[in-house]
Design an enzyme around this catalytic site. Structure first.
Site, short mmCIF file in Angstrom:
data_model
loop_
_atom_site.label_atom_id
_atom_site.label_comp_id
_atom_site.label_asym_id
_atom_site.label_seq_id
_atom_site.Cartn_x
_atom_site.Cartn_y
_atom_site.Cartn_z
N VAL A 9 0.65 -1.16 -0.08
CA VAL A 9 -0.06 0.03 0.02
C VAL A 9 0.93 1.34 0.00
O VAL A 9 2.01 1.18 0.32
CB VAL A 9 -0.93 0.19 1.31
N SER A 10 0.40 2.50 -0.42
CA SER A 10 1.16 3.48 -0.60
C SER A 10 1.56 4.29 0.57
O SER A 10 2.43 5.19 0.51
CB SER A 10 0.57 4.33 -1.72
#
Length: 184
Positions: A9-10
């Site tokens: 995930v970012s």
């Protein structure tokens, strides 16, 4: 032949659970997890690539978990192919163990980069249009006089709801300036 998963995930605020569930569902024996704000620095991805052995399959949930540019994605697939490692992308049904899967991956890599560029172009066009109307991005700062009134109202034991309604500010703005004060 072992399936090795990679989930990313970012931001730290985002959740890996959906990706992890999918990777476990398809039978990954090990999953490397990463919360990274930059696609350039991914230590867990590097560990994952080092861990992979000939005959293994790297499994990811979506193509963009691997990279954003066609060049980088094609370099990755070439590296995996040289090492006799396949790639599976669960949301696309891509499996590079077949010729059709490799072709589909190549096309999707190009489309992913094009989508990223289109988003950038639309964002820039929107910002330019807003600037031409005299609007500039970023959050508005609260007027110091309004902030002073908010402090006085808060000290007078008014509720957050009453303060935000009276001063016409959002609750999030209120809490931004009153981080250390407790809601009454």
């Amino acid at each position: 032949m072992t399936k090795i998963g990679y989930a990313r995930v970012s931001t730290l605020d985002q959740n890996l659970e959906m990706q992890l569930d999918e990777l476990q569902k398809v039978g990954c024996s090990r999953i490397f997890k990463e919360k990274a704000s930059s696609v350039k620095k991914r230590p867990e991805f590097e560990k994952c690539l080092e861990y992979l052995r000939e005959g293994d399959t790297l499994v990811v949930w979506k193509l963009d978990r691997l990279g954003r540019t066609t060049k980088k994605l094609l370099e990755l697939i070439d590296d995996l192919k040289e090492r006799n490692i396949n790639l599976q992308i669960t949301t696309l049904g891509v499996d590079t163990s077949t010729a059709a899967g490799r072709l589909f991956f190549t096309m999707m890599a190009g489309l992913a980069e094009m989508e990223r560029e289109l988003i950038r172009e639309r964002t820039n066009a929107g910002l330019k249009a807003a600037r031409s109307r005299g609007r500039f991005g970023g959050r508005k700062k609260i007027n110091p006089e309004i902030l002073q009134r908010a402090y006085m109202m808060y000290d007078a034991k008014m509720t957050v709801e009453d303060i935000t309604k009276t001063l016409q500010i959002s609750r999030s703005t209120f809490y931004k300036y009153f981080k250390n004060k407790k809601d009454t």
